[in-house]
Every structure is written in C-alpha cells, then in structure tokens.
Design a protein around this motif. Sequence first.
Motif, mmCIF file in Angstrom:
data_model
loop_
_atom_site.group_PDB
_atom_site.id
_atom_site.type_symbol
_atom_site.label_atom_id
_atom_site.label_comp_id
_atom_site.label_asym_id
_atom_site.label_seq_id
_atom_site.Cartn_x
_atom_site.Cartn_y
_atom_site.Cartn_z
ATOM 1 N N GLU A 102 0.623 -0.947 0.012
ATOM 2 C CA GLU A 102 0.344 -0.289 -0.173
ATOM 3 C C GLU A 102 0.674 1.063 0.271
ATOM 4 O O GLU A 102 1.096 2.393 -0.768
ATOM 5 N N ILE A 103 1.788 1.414 1.043
ATOM 6 C CA ILE A 103 2.728 2.494 1.219
ATOM 7 C C ILE A 103 3.572 2.607 -0.746
ATOM 8 O O ILE A 103 3.445 3.631 -0.508
ATOM 9 N N LEU A 104 3.828 1.721 -1.165
ATOM 10 C CA LEU A 104 4.190 1.420 -2.058
ATOM 11 C C LEU A 104 3.842 2.403 -3.315
ATOM 12 O O LEU A 104 3.821 3.002 -3.954
ATOM 13 N N GLU A 105 2.458 1.701 -3.706
ATOM 14 C CA GLU A 105 1.439 1.888 -4.801
ATOM 15 C C GLU A 105 0.918 2.938 -4.450
ATOM 16 O O GLU A 105 0.438 3.736 -5.755
ATOM 17 N N THR A 106 0.445 3.692 -3.166
ATOM 18 C CA THR A 106 0.114 4.351 -2.837
ATOM 19 C C THR A 106 0.856 5.241 -3.921
ATOM 20 O O THR A 106 0.222 6.799 -5.194
ATOM 21 N N GLU A 107 1.739 5.918 -3.816
ATOM 22 C CA GLU A 107 2.703 6.839 -4.318
ATOM 23 C C GLU A 107 2.615 6.426 -6.509
ATOM 24 O O GLU A 107 3.174 7.539 -7.062
ATOM 25 N N LEU A 108 3.077 5.216 -6.415
ATOM 26 C CA LEU A 108 3.242 4.905 -7.793
ATOM 27 C C LEU A 108 1.957 5.668 -8.774
ATOM 28 O O LEU A 108 1.564 5.518 -9.798
ATOM 29 N N THR A 109 0.782 4.977 -7.727
ATOM 30 C CA THR A 109 -0.385 6.313 -8.571
ATOM 31 C C THR A 109 -1.265 7.192 -8.489
ATOM 32 O O THR A 109 -1.367 7.684 -9.618
ATOM 33 N N ARG A 110 -0.337 7.576 -7.917
ATOM 34 C CA ARG A 110 -0.767 9.151 -7.706
ATOM 35 C C ARG A 110 0.321 9.617 -8.339
ATOM 36 O O ARG A 110 0.197 10.677 -9.604
ATOM 37 N N ARG A 111 1.445 8.820 -9.181
ATOM 38 C CA ARG A 111 2.447 9.558 -10.511
ATOM 39 C C ARG A 111 1.492 9.040 -11.178
ATOM 40 O O ARG A 111 1.979 9.994 -12.811
ATOM 41 N N ALA A 112 1.091 8.053 -11.846
ATOM 42 C CA ALA A 112 0.512 7.636 -12.471
ATOM 43 C C ALA A 112 -1.019 8.352 -13.015
ATOM 44 O O ALA A 112 -0.747 8.790 -14.646
ATOM 45 N N ALA A 113 -1.547 8.663 -11.844
ATOM 46 C CA ALA A 113 -3.362 9.707 -12.213
ATOM 47 C C ALA A 113 -1.953 11.049 -13.081
ATOM 48 O O ALA A 113 -3.219 12.135 -13.730
ATOM 49 N N GLY A 114 -0.419 11.824 -12.928
ATOM 50 C CA GLY A 114 -0.864 12.721 -13.218
ATOM 51 C C GLY A 114 0.195 13.495 -14.364
ATOM 52 O O GLY A 114 0.614 14.153 -15.162
ATOM 53 N N THR A 115 0.018 11.512 -15.450
ATOM 54 C CA THR A 115 0.792 11.551 -16.432
ATOM 55 C C THR A 115 -0.037 12.109 -17.459
ATOM 56 O O THR A 115 0.421 11.978 -18.872
ATOM 57 N N GLY A 116 -1.985 11.734 -17.478
ATOM 58 C CA GLY A 116 -2.617 11.718 -18.460
ATOM 59 C C GLY A 116 -2.433 10.548 -19.680
ATOM 60 O O GLY A 116 -2.350 11.353 -20.207
ATOM 61 N N ASP A 117 -1.760 9.899 -19.456
ATOM 62 C CA ASP A 117 -1.605 8.449 -19.669
ATOM 63 C C ASP A 117 -2.987 7.951 -20.941
ATOM 64 O O ASP A 117 -3.201 7.142 -20.088
ATOM 65 N N GLY A 118 -3.445 8.619 -22.017
ATOM 66 C CA GLY A 118 -4.652 7.919 -22.285
ATOM 67 C C GLY A 118 -4.032 6.066 -22.820
ATOM 68 O O GLY A 118 -5.752 5.724 -21.854
ATOM 69 N N GLU A 119 -2.984 5.436 -23.018
ATOM 70 C CA GLU A 119 -3.392 4.140 -23.194
ATOM 71 C C GLU A 119 -3.384 3.890 -22.206
ATOM 72 O O GLU A 119 -3.747 2.657 -21.947
ATOM 73 N N ILE A 149 0.683 0.678 -13.977
ATOM 74 C CA ILE A 149 0.818 1.528 -12.810
ATOM 75 C C ILE A 149 2.317 1.585 -12.745
ATOM 76 O O ILE A 149 2.475 2.347 -12.638
ATOM 77 N N CYS A 150 2.486 0.748 -12.559
ATOM 78 C CA CYS A 150 4.311 0.951 -12.495
ATOM 79 C C CYS A 150 4.883 1.493 -13.132
ATOM 80 O O CYS A 150 6.059 2.269 -13.243
ATOM 81 N N ASP A 151 4.910 0.851 -14.605
ATOM 82 C CA ASP A 151 5.421 1.589 -15.435
ATOM 83 C C ASP A 151 4.573 2.463 -15.623
ATOM 84 O O ASP A 151 6.027 3.356 -16.629
ATOM 85 N N ALA A 152 3.857 2.950 -16.113
ATOM 86 C CA ALA A 152 3.222 4.162 -16.209
ATOM 87 C C ALA A 152 3.709 5.498 -14.999
ATOM 88 O O ALA A 152 4.479 6.401 -15.015
ATOM 89 N N ALA A 153 4.350 4.832 -13.804
ATOM 90 C CA ALA A 153 5.113 5.995 -12.572
ATOM 91 C C ALA A 153 6.537 6.059 -13.195
ATOM 92 O O ALA A 153 6.936 7.252 -12.855
ATOM 93 N N GLY A 154 6.971 5.504 -13.692
ATOM 94 C CA GLY A 154 8.282 5.318 -14.520
ATOM 95 C C GLY A 154 9.240 5.012 -13.396
ATOM 96 O O GLY A 154 10.474 5.595 -13.989
ATOM 97 N N VAL A 155 9.374 3.928 -12.950
ATOM 98 C CA VAL A 155 9.727 3.841 -11.827
ATOM 99 C C VAL A 155 9.896 2.076 -11.917
ATOM 100 O O VAL A 155 9.802 1.153 -11.490
#
Length: 232
Positions: A102-119, A149-155
């Motif tokens: 949860e700790i790890l994926e919370t930040e990853l999902t926050r980052r993914a939400a800010g990418t505007g990645d439609g794909e 989600i990890c891929d979209a977050a760029g980590v």
Amino acid sequence: MTRPKRSDELANAIADLIIERRLEPGAALPPESVLMTDFSVSRNSVRESLKALQALGIVEIRHGYGTFVGSASSAALHPWLLFRTRSGGSTERLRELLEIREILETELTRRAAGTGDGELRQKLSGCVGRMRVDGPDAATADREFHEHICDAAGVPLARELVGLFWDVYRAVETDLETVAESPGETAARHQRVVDAIESGDADRAEEAVHLHFGEVRARLGTGPYRSRPADQ
C-alpha cells in the motif's frame, strides 16, 4: 586489495567489482585464479562466495565455461520473502506485506494519475474486464494491472518489487481460510482506481488505493479500511 575476513564479505567485494567495472548481465567475470590473487583468498573461498552470489542471481556459474554476471532478478528474493511471510503467523505477516504494498503503490498511483496517459486507461480497463471473468486469467490480469501502473509511474524497479509482493501475497493467501471474493467485487475495487487515475486527481487516486487495500484487509480479517489522514 584488502583481504575480506569472511565469505559474505568476499561475496560483497565481488559484487562491488561487478559494479565498479560496469559489467553488464552476461559479461564474463575474471577467472577464479585472478579473483584468488586479487583478494588474497583460497579457491574454496572464491567458489563459496560465487555460489552465494549465484543464489541471489547476481552471477551465473556455467561449468566448463566460467562465471558470468547474472540478471539479478527479484525472483531470487521470492523464496526468502515467501518463507518470512508464511512463518511467525501468516495472517500477521500478510498484513505487513499488504502495508508495504500500500505504501509503495500509493505513491506510484499518484504519479500515474498525473501523467495524463490515455493508453494507460485502456490497458487498465482491459485488465478490469478480464477480472470480471472467473478463472486463472483473472489473477494474471490483477497482477498486470498493478504492473501497468508501475510502468506509467516511470519506476522500473518498482515493477519488479510490486510483482514480487503480489506473487508472495497470492501464494500465502491460498494457505489461509478467507472469504472468497467474487470476480465482480475484484473488478469493482480496481475500477475505482482506474476512474481516479483518469480524473488526473492525485489525491483521489491515493484515496482509491487506500480503499482498495483496506477492503482486502477487511476480507482477510487483518484490519479495517484506513482512510487517508485529514491533514494530507
């Protein structure tokens, strides 16, 4: 070079050598005789240390050919983490594993939400659709959902860790007598995360992740849903 005092220190020294020389996976390590000379140790010490590194995936020993840099996949950690999670009370260990995820994926999902990645939405929605159909592929889709989600977050490293945690979680969950979740419930939990990511609102995405893991904990009997603190 200073002679290492123990085999684990020698293993660390060899690992440092790989890093210092920027040796890529598949590259050949110096022969045992060279390592013996460089570190002033016996052949047995070198072999013992190389075997330890092989267990971690850091090196690959090809008998008759030599020793090569390994891929160092997170899969090498799977037996250790699985043992740790199963021992000392599986339910408690599983709760801890969920906390880490949860700790790890919370930040990853926050980052993914800010990418505007439609794909990304298309990939996640595809996974959710597969989760609605009961069967082995539903579990595969669940794992891929979190990896996207990890891929979209760029980590990239997070992708390996999340996959490792997910695999261990699934293995330990089968050992416990838990309330079975329907495919529809699983899909609904993940759909909320998709909707939050699509909104582009990082706070909403974080809340969706907390709700996701909170409901998992409640189902496993390891604790209630814990909302994001009001001051954040």
